[in-house]
Design a protein around this motif. Structure first.
Motif, short mmCIF file in Angstrom:
data_model
loop_
_atom_site.label_atom_id
_atom_site.label_comp_id
_atom_site.label_asym_id
_atom_site.label_seq_id
_atom_site.Cartn_x
_atom_site.Cartn_y
_atom_site.Cartn_z
N ASN A 34 0.80 -1.22 0.00
CA ASN A 34 0.00 0.00 0.00
C ASN A 34 0.83 1.28 0.00
O ASN A 34 0.33 2.33 -0.39
CB ASN A 34 -0.94 0.03 1.22
CG ASN A 34 -1.97 -1.06 1.18
OD1 ASN A 34 -1.86 -2.06 1.87
ND2 ASN A 34 -2.99 -0.89 0.36
N ASP A 35 2.08 1.20 0.44
CA ASP A 35 2.83 2.43 0.67
C ASP A 35 4.25 2.36 0.17
O ASP A 35 4.95 1.34 0.34
CB ASP A 35 2.85 2.78 2.16
CG ASP A 35 1.47 3.21 2.66
OD1 ASP A 35 1.04 4.32 2.33
OD2 ASP A 35 0.85 2.41 3.37
N ILE A 36 4.68 3.46 -0.46
CA ILE A 36 6.08 3.71 -0.78
C ILE A 36 6.52 4.92 0.04
O ILE A 36 5.84 5.96 0.05
CB ILE A 36 6.25 4.00 -2.29
CG1 ILE A 36 5.95 2.75 -3.12
CG2 ILE A 36 7.64 4.54 -2.58
CD1 ILE A 36 5.92 3.02 -4.61
N ASP A 37 7.65 4.79 0.74
CA ASP A 37 8.15 5.89 1.55
C ASP A 37 9.68 5.81 1.57
O ASP A 37 10.29 5.27 2.49
CB ASP A 37 7.58 5.83 2.97
CG ASP A 37 7.69 7.17 3.67
OD1 ASP A 37 7.00 7.35 4.69
OD2 ASP A 37 8.46 8.03 3.22
N VAL A 38 10.30 6.32 0.51
CA VAL A 38 11.75 6.31 0.36
C VAL A 38 12.24 7.73 0.52
O VAL A 38 11.91 8.61 -0.27
CB VAL A 38 12.15 5.74 -1.02
CG1 VAL A 38 13.66 5.80 -1.20
CG2 VAL A 38 11.66 4.31 -1.16
N THR A 39 13.04 7.98 1.56
CA THR A 39 13.41 9.36 1.90
C THR A 39 14.67 9.85 1.22
O THR A 39 14.95 11.04 1.24
CB THR A 39 13.59 9.48 3.43
OG1 THR A 39 14.62 8.57 3.84
CG2 THR A 39 12.29 9.13 4.16
N ASN A 40 15.44 8.95 0.61
CA ASN A 40 16.74 9.38 0.10
C ASN A 40 17.03 8.82 -1.29
O ASN A 40 18.11 8.28 -1.55
CB ASN A 40 17.85 8.98 1.07
CG ASN A 40 17.89 7.47 1.29
OD1 ASN A 40 16.96 6.76 0.91
ND2 ASN A 40 18.97 6.99 1.88
N GLN A 41 16.08 8.94 -2.20
CA GLN A 41 16.28 8.46 -3.57
C GLN A 41 17.18 9.43 -4.32
O GLN A 41 16.82 10.58 -4.56
CB GLN A 41 14.93 8.33 -4.28
CG GLN A 41 15.04 7.94 -5.75
CD GLN A 41 15.59 6.56 -5.95
OE1 GLN A 41 14.98 5.58 -5.52
NE2 GLN A 41 16.74 6.46 -6.62
N SER A 42 18.35 8.97 -4.70
CA SER A 42 19.30 9.82 -5.41
C SER A 42 18.90 9.93 -6.89
O SER A 42 18.76 8.91 -7.57
CB SER A 42 20.71 9.25 -5.29
OG SER A 42 21.63 10.04 -6.02
#
Length: 369
Positions: A89-97
């Motif tokens: 249900n969720d994508i939460d990637v804080t540091n996608q270069s």
């Protein structure tokens, strides 16, 4: 399944069935048909905005067509790399270069019916550092990716050593071919592989096939094998098929090949009562495969109750790629035994003159559920 090459026209203009397929532009933007609905909400990056790198990628997904999602992920621009969300249900990637410039993220969701319409967000990366993201609780274990074989799948077992392999020239290819097979054949790394050898002229193709089970109700299949070529420059196409007779008596063709002509993974659809090969979005060219090396291939496909087949994903040497809109009607009334399962392994010669191909398979297995 005898797929005749003189029926297959890569240049045919597809007449897409609106109720069955999604249309894709060359840039990857998806236009969904009115019958489909995708419930993906993108929180970051917002379409049309300027952001800095690393980028915070955040979205929520509740599936499509009233079905709950089984997986949720994203890819960036034209990359075939899929990054899965923390849950379905969720994508939460804080540091996608992401490098500075204009980019598009493609958010992709899967249900039990296959892939949902893709949602895209286009934005500009400035390259400056972003503000710190708020603290979040640790995510749960990630979901199984689209290429995972479930624990309840039935396995054909290793069919290399099966004694009922048969083979013949595919009369749908031009020219001629003569084939043979040997088991066990000693090869580098493995001493229980099966050898498939052929001589050919004028682009001739040889087909080896085996009946391996019975299931009229299975809807998902994974073709899994290691392949070894002594001289891949002789190979025009590497074809790997599964055929199934459904409960209504029609035979479904799950046809896939790595083709040197289109340089893609191709798939079959039935049009005007005949199979046709169509190119996909995933690159593949057997002539570039490393010689005298084992290559691990897995192809995931599924069908609906009407025999509409969707090619889901392919893994080549541990790199998984997802098919875009590789779907179409693929069933015919051939009068075969109800529930029969058959696998094909076919090689087509690449020269107009004559040549030979020496190949091996190891641990060929078909999973279905």
């Amino acid at each position: 399944m005898h797929i005749k090459r003189n029926w297959l026209h890569l240049g045919d203009a597809p007449r897409r069935r609106l109720a069955l397929l999604l249309l894709a532009t060359p840039s990857g933007l998806m236009l969904s048909q009115p019958a489909l609905a995708s419930d993906i909400t993108v929180a970051s990056p917002v379409n049309g905005t300027n952001v800095s790198s690393p980028v915070w990628v955040r979205a929520h997904n509740i599936g499509c067509d009233s079905l709950s999602p089984s997986a949720f992920g994203y890819s960036i621009d034209n990359s075939s790399t899929l990054t899965l969300g923390a849950t379905a249900n969720d994508i939460d990637v804080t540091n996608q270069s992401i490098a500075a410039g204009s980019h598009t993220i493609h958010f992709k969701s899967w249900t039990s019916n296959g892939i949902c319409p893709v949602i895209n967000t286009t934005f500009t990366v400035s390259g400056t550092a972003p503000p710190p993201s708020p603290a979040l609780p640790p995510p749960p274990s990630p979901p199984s990716p689209p290429g995972t074989i479930p624990s309840n799948a039935t396995s054909s077992g290793d069919i290399d050593g099966a004694t009922s392999w048969e083979y013949e020239h595919d009369t749908g290819t031009p020219g001629a071919s003569v084939g043979s097979t040997l088991y066990p054949a000693t090869t580098p790394s493995f001493d229980d592989a099966r050898e498939f050898y052929m001589t050919y002229s004028d682009y001739g193709g040889e087909r080896w096939h085996l009946s391996f089970g019975n299931s009229p109700s299975a809807t998902h299949f994974v073709y899994d094998t290691y392949i070894y070529f002594v001289d891949p420059s002789q190979v025009q196409n590497v074809e790997m098929d599964v055929n199934q007779v459904m409960a209504n008596g029609e035979t479904v063709i799950f046809g896939t090949q790595c083709a040197s002509g289109s340089k893609t993974w191709e798939y079959t659809v039935i049009r005007n009562g005949r199979p046709h090969w169509l190119p996909s979005n995933i690159p593949c060219n057997p002539t570039t495969w490393t010689a005298n090396t084992w290559h691990h291939i897995q192809v995931g496909v599924h069908r609906d109750s009407n025999g509409v087949v969707t090619h889901d994903w392919v893994t080549l040497d541990a790199t998984q790629s997802v098919f875009n809109n590789a779907a179409g009607a693929s069933a015919q009334p051939l009068g075969w035994a109800l529930g029969g399962l058959l696998t094909n392994f076919q090689l087509d010669g690449r020269d107009a003159g004559s040549g030979s191909i020496t190949s091996y398979i190891h641990e060929m297995t078909v999973y279905y559920w």
